[in-house]
Write a protein that holds these residues in place. Structure first.
Motif, PDB file in Angstrom:
ATOM      1  N   GLN A   1       0.827  -1.208   0.000  1.00 34.51           N
ATOM      2  CA  GLN A   1       0.000   0.000   0.000  1.00 34.51           C
ATOM      3  C   GLN A   1       0.861   1.258   0.000  1.00 34.51           C
ATOM      4  N   ALA A   2       1.970   1.230   0.733  1.00 33.65           N
ATOM      5  CA  ALA A   2       2.867   2.392   0.763  1.00 33.65           C
ATOM      6  C   ALA A   2       3.459   2.657  -0.616  1.00 33.65           C
ATOM      7  N   GLN A   3       3.886   1.602  -1.294  1.00 34.92           N
ATOM      8  CA  GLN A   3       4.462   1.757  -2.629  1.00 34.92           C
ATOM      9  C   GLN A   3       3.420   2.277  -3.611  1.00 34.92           C
ATOM     10  N   PHE A   4       2.225   1.697  -3.558  1.00 34.09           N
ATOM     11  CA  PHE A   4       1.193   2.124  -4.495  1.00 34.09           C
ATOM     12  C   PHE A   4       0.776   3.569  -4.234  1.00 34.09           C
ATOM     13  N   GLY A   5       0.665   3.942  -2.954  1.00 37.03           N
ATOM     14  CA  GLY A   5       0.286   5.313  -2.628  1.00 37.03           C
ATOM     15  C   GLY A   5       1.260   6.325  -3.190  1.00 37.03           C
ATOM     16  N   LEU A   6       2.564   6.039  -3.051  1.00 39.69           N
ATOM     17  CA  LEU A   6       3.595   6.946  -3.562  1.00 39.69           C
ATOM     18  C   LEU A   6       3.577   6.978  -5.085  1.00 39.69           C
ATOM     19  N   TRP A   7       3.465   5.802  -5.705  1.00 36.50           N
ATOM     20  CA  TRP A   7       3.466   5.712  -7.162  1.00 36.50           C
ATOM     21  C   TRP A   7       2.283   6.454  -7.769  1.00 36.50           C
ATOM     22  N   SER A   8       1.094   6.220  -7.240  1.00 34.31           N
ATOM     23  CA  SER A   8      -0.094   6.860  -7.807  1.00 34.31           C
ATOM     24  C   SER A   8      -0.075   8.373  -7.604  1.00 34.31           C
ATOM     25  N   ALA A   9       0.443   8.824  -6.462  1.00 40.20           N
ATOM     26  CA  ALA A   9       0.490  10.271  -6.193  1.00 40.20           C
ATOM     27  C   ALA A   9       1.372  11.004  -7.191  1.00 40.20           C
ATOM     28  N   ILE A  10       2.433  10.356  -7.642  1.00 41.30           N
ATOM     29  CA  ILE A  10       3.380  11.002  -8.547  1.00 41.30           C
ATOM     30  C   ILE A  10       3.003  10.790 -10.008  1.00 41.30           C
ATOM     31  N   ALA A  11       2.463   9.615 -10.340  1.00 40.57           N
ATOM     32  CA  ALA A  11       2.275   9.263 -11.741  1.00 40.57           C
ATOM     33  C   ALA A  11       0.864   9.466 -12.277  1.00 40.57           C
ATOM     34  N   ILE A  12      -0.137   9.671 -11.422  1.00 39.32           N
ATOM     35  CA  ILE A  12      -1.493   9.956 -11.902  1.00 39.32           C
ATOM     36  C   ILE A  12      -1.697  11.465 -11.875  1.00 39.32           C
ATOM     37  N   HIS A  13      -2.289  11.985 -12.925  1.00 36.73           N
ATOM     38  CA  HIS A  13      -2.352  13.438 -13.100  1.00 36.73           C
ATOM     39  C   HIS A  13      -3.161  14.160 -12.021  1.00 36.73           C
ATOM     40  N   ASP A  14      -4.456  13.855 -11.940  1.00 38.92           N
ATOM     41  CA  ASP A  14      -5.369  14.675 -11.152  1.00 38.92           C
ATOM     42  C   ASP A  14      -5.619  14.093  -9.762  1.00 38.92           C
ATOM     43  N   THR A  15      -5.806  14.968  -8.791  1.00 37.71           N
ATOM     44  CA  THR A  15      -6.012  14.543  -7.399  1.00 37.71           C
ATOM     45  C   THR A  15      -7.211  13.609  -7.262  1.00 37.71           C
ATOM     46  N   SER A  16      -8.280  13.879  -8.017  1.00 33.27           N
ATOM     47  CA  SER A  16      -9.486  13.053  -7.902  1.00 33.27           C
ATOM     48  C   SER A  16      -9.212  11.601  -8.268  1.00 33.27           C
ATOM     49  N   SER A  17      -8.469  11.377  -9.349  1.00 35.23           N
ATOM     50  CA  SER A  17      -8.173   9.998  -9.757  1.00 35.23           C
ATOM     51  C   SER A  17      -7.118   9.363  -8.859  1.00 35.23           C
ATOM     52  N   VAL A  18      -6.204  10.169  -8.329  1.00 36.30           N
ATOM     53  CA  VAL A  18      -5.229   9.647  -7.357  1.00 36.30           C
ATOM     54  C   VAL A  18      -5.971   9.078  -6.152  1.00 36.30           C
ATOM     55  N   VAL A  19      -6.893   9.867  -5.626  1.00 37.06           N
ATOM     56  CA  VAL A  19      -7.672   9.431  -4.462  1.00 37.06           C
ATOM     57  C   VAL A  19      -8.553   8.240  -4.818  1.00 37.06           C
ATOM     58  N   GLY A  20      -9.157   8.264  -6.005  1.00 40.14           N
ATOM     59  CA  GLY A  20     -10.007   7.161  -6.425  1.00 40.14           C
ATOM     60  C   GLY A  20      -9.242   5.856  -6.539  1.00 40.14           C
ATOM     61  N   ALA A  21      -8.057   5.899  -7.168  1.00 36.04           N
ATOM     62  CA  ALA A  21      -7.252   4.689  -7.348  1.00 36.04           C
ATOM     63  C   ALA A  21      -6.681   4.200  -6.019  1.00 36.04           C
ATOM     64  N   ALA A  22      -6.132   5.127  -5.237  1.00 34.54           N
ATOM     65  CA  ALA A  22      -5.523   4.748  -3.954  1.00 34.54           C
ATOM     66  C   ALA A  22      -6.568   4.263  -2.966  1.00 34.54           C
ATOM     67  N   GLY A  23      -7.761   4.870  -2.993  1.00 35.19           N
ATOM     68  CA  GLY A  23      -8.828   4.447  -2.100  1.00 35.19           C
ATOM     69  C   GLY A  23      -9.255   3.011  -2.362  1.00 35.19           C
ATOM     70  N   ARG A  24      -9.222   2.599  -3.622  1.00 38.73           N
ATOM     71  CA  ARG A  24      -9.543   1.201  -3.971  1.00 38.73           C
ATOM     72  C   ARG A  24      -8.446   0.254  -3.489  1.00 38.73           C
TER      73      ARG A  24
END
Length: 321
Positions: free
Chosen positions: A172-195
Protein backbone atom coordinates in the motif's frame (compact mmCIF):
# COMPACT_ATOMS: atom_id res chain seq x y z
CA UNK A 1 -44.40 24.87 -32.26
CA UNK A 2 -44.32 21.09 -32.16
CA UNK A 3 -40.55 21.14 -32.65
CA UNK A 4 -40.14 23.54 -29.73
CA UNK A 5 -42.21 21.31 -27.46
CA UNK A 6 -40.17 18.27 -28.44
CA UNK A 7 -36.94 20.19 -27.78
CA UNK A 8 -38.16 21.37 -24.38
CA UNK A 9 -39.15 17.84 -23.50
CA UNK A 10 -35.79 16.53 -24.70
CA UNK A 11 -33.89 19.02 -22.53
CA UNK A 12 -36.10 18.23 -19.55
CA UNK A 13 -35.52 14.47 -19.96
CA UNK A 14 -31.78 15.06 -20.30
CA UNK A 15 -31.71 17.04 -17.08
CA UNK A 16 -33.74 14.34 -15.35
CA UNK A 17 -31.35 11.59 -16.50
CA UNK A 18 -28.39 13.66 -15.33
CA UNK A 19 -29.97 14.29 -11.90
CA UNK A 20 -30.72 10.57 -11.43
CA UNK A 21 -27.11 9.73 -12.36
CA UNK A 22 -25.81 12.27 -9.82
CA UNK A 23 -27.95 10.79 -7.06
CA UNK A 24 -26.87 7.28 -8.03
CA UNK A 25 -23.20 8.31 -7.74
CA UNK A 26 -23.82 9.39 -4.15
CA UNK A 27 -24.84 5.86 -3.14
CA UNK A 28 -22.39 3.18 -1.94
CA UNK A 29 -23.24 1.13 -5.05
CA UNK A 30 -21.03 3.30 -7.28
CA UNK A 31 -17.23 3.02 -7.22
CA UNK A 32 -14.99 5.82 -8.57
CA UNK A 33 -14.23 3.97 -11.86
CA UNK A 34 -17.92 3.21 -12.39
CA UNK A 35 -18.75 6.89 -11.77
CA UNK A 36 -16.23 7.92 -14.41
CA UNK A 37 -17.66 5.45 -16.95
CA UNK A 38 -21.19 6.61 -16.15
CA UNK A 39 -20.08 10.20 -16.75
CA UNK A 40 -18.57 9.27 -20.12
CA UNK A 41 -21.81 7.55 -21.14
CA UNK A 42 -23.76 10.68 -20.20
CA UNK A 43 -21.31 12.87 -22.16
CA UNK A 44 -21.35 10.77 -25.33
CA UNK A 45 -24.96 9.59 -25.52
CA UNK A 46 -27.10 11.97 -23.45
CA UNK A 47 -25.17 15.23 -23.14
CA UNK A 48 -24.29 17.29 -20.08
CA UNK A 49 -27.17 19.75 -19.53
CA UNK A 50 -25.04 22.05 -17.35
CA UNK A 51 -21.69 21.83 -19.14
CA UNK A 52 -20.96 25.55 -18.65
CA UNK A 53 -20.97 25.00 -14.87
CA UNK A 54 -19.06 21.72 -14.89
CA UNK A 55 -15.49 22.99 -14.47
CA UNK A 56 -16.35 25.23 -11.52
CA UNK A 57 -18.44 22.50 -9.88
CA UNK A 58 -15.69 19.87 -10.13
CA UNK A 59 -13.11 22.38 -8.87
CA UNK A 60 -15.10 23.27 -5.73
CA UNK A 61 -16.32 19.74 -5.04
CA UNK A 62 -12.81 18.29 -5.33
CA UNK A 63 -11.34 20.83 -2.90
CA UNK A 64 -14.11 20.38 -0.31
CA UNK A 65 -13.85 16.58 -0.54
CA UNK A 66 -10.07 16.58 -0.17
CA UNK A 67 -10.30 18.78 2.93
CA UNK A 68 -12.84 16.33 4.35
CA UNK A 69 -10.41 13.44 3.85
CA UNK A 70 -8.05 15.21 6.24
CA UNK A 71 -10.42 14.35 9.10
CA UNK A 72 -9.49 10.71 8.63
CA UNK A 73 -5.72 11.18 8.77
CA UNK A 74 -3.04 11.40 11.44
CA UNK A 75 -0.45 14.19 11.46
CA UNK A 76 2.56 11.98 12.22
CA UNK A 77 1.75 9.53 9.42
CA UNK A 78 1.00 12.33 6.96
CA UNK A 79 4.27 14.12 7.79
CA UNK A 80 6.23 10.90 7.29
CA UNK A 81 4.56 10.30 3.91
CA UNK A 82 5.23 13.85 2.74
CA UNK A 83 8.88 13.66 3.80
CA UNK A 84 9.44 10.35 2.00
CA UNK A 85 7.84 11.65 -1.19
CA UNK A 86 9.75 14.95 -1.32
CA UNK A 87 12.77 13.74 -3.31
CA UNK A 88 10.53 11.86 -5.75
CA UNK A 89 8.48 15.01 -6.19
CA UNK A 90 11.41 17.31 -7.00
CA UNK A 91 13.12 14.91 -9.41
CA UNK A 92 9.92 13.82 -11.17
CA UNK A 93 8.56 17.36 -11.66
CA UNK A 94 11.84 18.65 -13.09
CA UNK A 95 12.31 15.59 -15.30
CA UNK A 96 8.72 15.55 -16.57
CA UNK A 97 8.67 19.26 -17.40
CA UNK A 98 12.05 19.13 -19.15
CA UNK A 99 11.29 16.02 -21.19
CA UNK A 100 7.74 17.17 -22.00
CA UNK A 101 8.88 20.53 -23.35
CA UNK A 102 11.66 18.95 -25.45
CA UNK A 103 9.22 16.39 -26.83
CA UNK A 104 6.68 19.11 -27.64
CA UNK A 105 9.36 21.11 -29.48
CA UNK A 106 10.40 18.04 -31.47
CA UNK A 107 6.77 17.23 -32.33
CA UNK A 108 6.16 20.86 -33.37
CA UNK A 109 3.38 21.41 -30.83
CA UNK A 110 2.94 25.09 -29.94
CA UNK A 111 4.86 26.11 -26.84
CA UNK A 112 1.93 27.05 -24.66
CA UNK A 113 -0.03 23.84 -25.30
CA UNK A 114 3.15 21.83 -24.72
CA UNK A 115 3.80 23.58 -21.39
CA UNK A 116 0.21 23.10 -20.24
CA UNK A 117 0.30 19.35 -21.01
CA UNK A 118 3.75 18.94 -19.42
CA UNK A 119 2.75 20.94 -16.34
CA UNK A 120 -0.52 19.05 -15.97
CA UNK A 121 1.34 15.73 -16.15
CA UNK A 122 4.14 16.84 -13.84
CA UNK A 123 2.13 18.43 -11.04
CA UNK A 124 -1.61 17.91 -10.62
CA UNK A 125 -3.53 17.72 -13.86
CA UNK A 126 -6.33 20.21 -14.42
CA UNK A 127 -5.40 22.34 -11.39
CA UNK A 128 -1.91 22.97 -12.78
CA UNK A 129 -3.30 23.78 -16.23
CA UNK A 130 -5.83 26.20 -14.70
CA UNK A 131 -3.03 27.93 -12.75
CA UNK A 132 -0.59 28.14 -15.66
CA UNK A 133 -3.05 29.24 -18.36
CA UNK A 134 -3.56 32.89 -17.25
CA UNK A 135 0.13 33.31 -16.40
CA UNK A 136 1.26 32.45 -19.94
CA UNK A 137 -1.90 33.98 -21.44
CA UNK A 138 -2.96 30.76 -23.13
CA UNK A 139 -5.88 30.81 -25.57
CA UNK A 140 -9.08 28.93 -24.78
CA UNK A 141 -8.32 26.42 -27.56
CA UNK A 142 -4.88 25.65 -26.06
CA UNK A 143 -6.36 25.17 -22.60
CA UNK A 144 -9.12 22.89 -23.96
CA UNK A 145 -6.61 20.74 -25.83
CA UNK A 146 -4.38 20.38 -22.76
CA UNK A 147 -7.29 19.60 -20.45
CA UNK A 148 -8.67 17.07 -22.92
CA UNK A 149 -5.34 15.22 -23.22
CA UNK A 150 -4.72 15.18 -19.46
CA UNK A 151 -8.26 14.16 -18.48
CA UNK A 152 -8.37 11.33 -21.03
CA UNK A 153 -5.12 9.85 -19.69
CA UNK A 154 -6.19 10.58 -16.14
CA UNK A 155 -9.32 8.50 -16.74
CA UNK A 156 -7.27 5.60 -18.10
CA UNK A 157 -4.98 5.71 -15.05
CA UNK A 158 -7.90 5.25 -12.67
CA UNK A 159 -8.52 1.80 -14.16
CA UNK A 160 -4.98 0.72 -15.06
CA UNK A 161 -3.01 1.59 -11.91
CA UNK A 162 -4.82 -0.62 -9.36
CA UNK A 163 -4.62 -3.57 -11.77
CA UNK A 164 -0.88 -3.08 -12.31
CA UNK A 165 -0.31 -2.54 -8.60
CA UNK A 166 -1.97 -5.83 -7.66
CA UNK A 167 -0.27 -7.66 -10.52
CA UNK A 168 3.17 -6.50 -9.34
CA UNK A 169 2.33 -7.06 -5.68
CA UNK A 170 2.99 -3.47 -4.62
CA UNK A 171 2.49 -2.69 -0.95
CA UNK A 172 0.00 0.00 0.00
CA UNK A 173 2.87 2.39 0.76
CA UNK A 174 4.46 1.76 -2.63
CA UNK A 175 1.19 2.12 -4.50
CA UNK A 176 0.29 5.31 -2.63
CA UNK A 177 3.60 6.95 -3.56
CA UNK A 178 3.47 5.71 -7.16
CA UNK A 179 -0.09 6.86 -7.81
CA UNK A 180 0.49 10.27 -6.19
CA UNK A 181 3.38 11.00 -8.55
CA UNK A 182 2.27 9.26 -11.74
CA UNK A 183 -1.49 9.96 -11.90
CA UNK A 184 -2.35 13.44 -13.10
CA UNK A 185 -5.37 14.67 -11.15
CA UNK A 186 -6.01 14.54 -7.40
CA UNK A 187 -9.49 13.05 -7.90
CA UNK A 188 -8.17 10.00 -9.76
CA UNK A 189 -5.23 9.65 -7.36
CA UNK A 190 -7.67 9.43 -4.46
CA UNK A 191 -10.01 7.16 -6.42
CA UNK A 192 -7.25 4.69 -7.35
CA UNK A 193 -5.52 4.75 -3.95
CA UNK A 194 -8.83 4.45 -2.10
CA UNK A 195 -9.54 1.20 -3.97
CA UNK A 196 -6.08 -0.11 -3.06
CA UNK A 197 -6.37 0.44 0.68
CA UNK A 198 -6.52 3.00 3.54
CA UNK A 199 -2.73 3.32 3.93
CA UNK A 200 -2.34 3.86 0.19
CA UNK A 201 -5.04 6.54 0.31
CA UNK A 202 -3.38 8.46 3.16
CA UNK A 203 0.07 8.41 1.56
CA UNK A 204 -1.24 9.25 -1.91
CA UNK A 205 -3.36 12.18 -0.75
CA UNK A 206 -0.58 13.72 1.36
CA UNK A 207 2.11 13.38 -1.30
CA UNK A 208 -0.19 14.61 -4.07
CA UNK A 209 -1.21 17.74 -2.18
CA UNK A 210 2.39 18.49 -1.23
CA UNK A 211 3.15 18.13 -4.94
CA UNK A 212 0.38 20.58 -5.81
CA UNK A 213 2.25 23.37 -3.99
CA UNK A 214 4.80 23.26 -6.82
CA UNK A 215 2.20 25.03 -8.95
CA UNK A 216 3.49 28.28 -7.44
CA UNK A 217 7.22 28.15 -8.41
CA UNK A 218 6.47 26.52 -11.78
CA UNK A 219 3.94 29.26 -12.61
CA UNK A 220 6.43 31.96 -11.65
CA UNK A 221 9.12 30.38 -13.84
CA UNK A 222 6.65 30.12 -16.72
CA UNK A 223 5.89 33.83 -16.36
CA UNK A 224 9.61 34.62 -16.71
CA UNK A 225 10.07 32.47 -19.82
CA UNK A 226 6.97 33.67 -21.65
CA UNK A 227 8.04 37.27 -22.19
CA UNK A 228 5.19 39.63 -22.88
CA UNK A 229 2.82 37.37 -20.93
CA UNK A 230 0.17 38.75 -18.64
CA UNK A 231 2.27 38.16 -15.56
CA UNK A 232 5.04 40.52 -16.74
CA UNK A 233 2.45 43.23 -17.34
CA UNK A 234 0.84 42.74 -13.96
CA UNK A 235 -2.31 41.35 -15.54
CA UNK A 236 -2.18 37.82 -14.13
CA UNK A 237 -1.69 36.30 -10.72
CA UNK A 238 -0.49 32.87 -9.71
CA UNK A 239 -3.35 30.91 -8.14
CA UNK A 240 -2.29 29.63 -4.73
CA UNK A 241 -4.03 26.36 -3.71
CA UNK A 242 -5.27 27.62 -0.34
CA UNK A 243 -7.44 24.55 0.26
CA UNK A 244 -4.25 22.58 1.03
CA UNK A 245 -3.90 24.66 4.20
CA UNK A 246 -7.44 23.64 5.22
CA UNK A 247 -6.51 20.01 4.54
CA UNK A 248 -3.55 20.35 6.93
CA UNK A 249 -5.78 21.97 9.57
CA UNK A 250 -8.25 19.07 9.23
CA UNK A 251 -5.43 16.57 9.84
CA UNK A 252 -4.24 18.50 12.91
CA UNK A 253 -7.78 18.72 14.26
CA UNK A 254 -8.30 14.98 13.84
CA UNK A 255 -4.95 14.29 15.53
CA UNK A 256 -5.34 16.61 18.53
CA UNK A 257 -9.14 16.66 18.96
CA UNK A 258 -10.24 13.23 17.74
CA UNK A 259 -13.97 12.71 17.29
CA UNK A 260 -14.27 9.30 15.62
CA UNK A 261 -18.03 9.39 15.02
CA UNK A 262 -17.94 12.85 13.40
CA UNK A 263 -14.79 12.05 11.41
CA UNK A 264 -16.37 8.87 10.08
CA UNK A 265 -19.34 10.83 8.71
CA UNK A 266 -17.15 13.55 7.17
CA UNK A 267 -14.75 11.09 5.55
CA UNK A 268 -17.67 9.05 4.18
CA UNK A 269 -19.22 12.18 2.68
CA UNK A 270 -15.84 13.15 1.21
CA UNK A 271 -15.48 9.80 -0.54
CA UNK A 272 -18.96 10.26 -2.00
CA UNK A 273 -17.97 13.77 -3.10
CA UNK A 274 -14.86 12.46 -4.87
CA UNK A 275 -16.90 9.78 -6.63
CA UNK A 276 -19.29 12.49 -7.81
CA UNK A 277 -16.29 14.58 -8.93
CA UNK A 278 -15.13 11.74 -11.18
CA UNK A 279 -18.64 11.46 -12.63
CA UNK A 280 -18.60 15.18 -13.44
CA UNK A 281 -15.15 14.90 -15.02
CA UNK A 282 -16.35 12.02 -17.19
CA UNK A 283 -19.53 13.86 -18.18
CA UNK A 284 -17.40 16.82 -19.27
CA UNK A 285 -15.46 14.76 -21.85
CA UNK A 286 -17.83 15.52 -24.71
CA UNK A 287 -17.26 14.60 -28.33
CA UNK A 288 -16.17 18.18 -28.95
CA UNK A 289 -13.46 17.95 -26.28
CA UNK A 290 -12.26 14.64 -27.72
CA UNK A 291 -12.13 16.12 -31.24
CA UNK A 292 -10.33 19.27 -30.08
CA UNK A 293 -7.61 17.28 -28.36
CA UNK A 294 -6.22 16.01 -31.63
CA UNK A 295 -3.51 13.40 -32.17
CA UNK A 296 -0.17 15.12 -31.53
CA UNK A 297 -0.94 16.66 -28.11
CA UNK A 298 -2.46 13.35 -27.01
CA UNK A 299 0.64 11.47 -28.21
CA UNK A 300 2.84 13.93 -26.32
CA UNK A 301 0.75 13.41 -23.19
CA UNK A 302 0.90 9.61 -23.52
CA UNK A 303 4.68 9.51 -23.98
CA UNK A 304 5.37 11.87 -21.07
CA UNK A 305 2.89 10.02 -18.85
CA UNK A 306 4.35 6.58 -19.68
CA UNK A 307 7.82 7.93 -18.91
CA UNK A 308 6.92 9.31 -15.48
CA UNK A 309 4.76 6.28 -14.60
CA UNK A 310 7.48 3.82 -15.62
CA UNK A 311 10.37 5.68 -13.98
CA UNK A 312 8.43 6.20 -10.74
CA UNK A 313 7.35 2.56 -10.63
CA UNK A 314 10.96 1.44 -11.12
CA UNK A 315 12.12 3.75 -8.32
CA UNK A 316 9.31 2.71 -5.95
CA UNK A 317 9.96 -1.00 -6.51
CA UNK A 318 13.66 -0.36 -6.03
CA UNK A 319 12.95 0.92 -2.53
CA UNK A 320 11.61 -2.48 -1.57
CA UNK A 321 14.65 -4.17 -3.03
Amino acid sequence: MDTSKVLDRHISIRQMVFAVAVLFCLTPLVTPPLALVLGLIIALFVGHPFLHLNHKATHILLQVSVVGLGFGMNAATALKAGREGFLFTVVSIAGTLGFGLLLGFWMKIDKKTSLLISGGTAICGGSAIAALAPVIRAEERQVSVALGAVFILNSVALFVFPVVGHWLGLSQAQFGLWSAIAIHDTSSVVGAAGRYGPEALQIATTVKLARALWIIPVSLLAALFFRGGAARKGGAKVKVPYFIGLFVLAILWNTWVPMPAVSHVIVGASHAGLTLTLFLIGSGLSRQVLRQTGVRPLVQGVIVWVLIAGATLWAVMGLAG
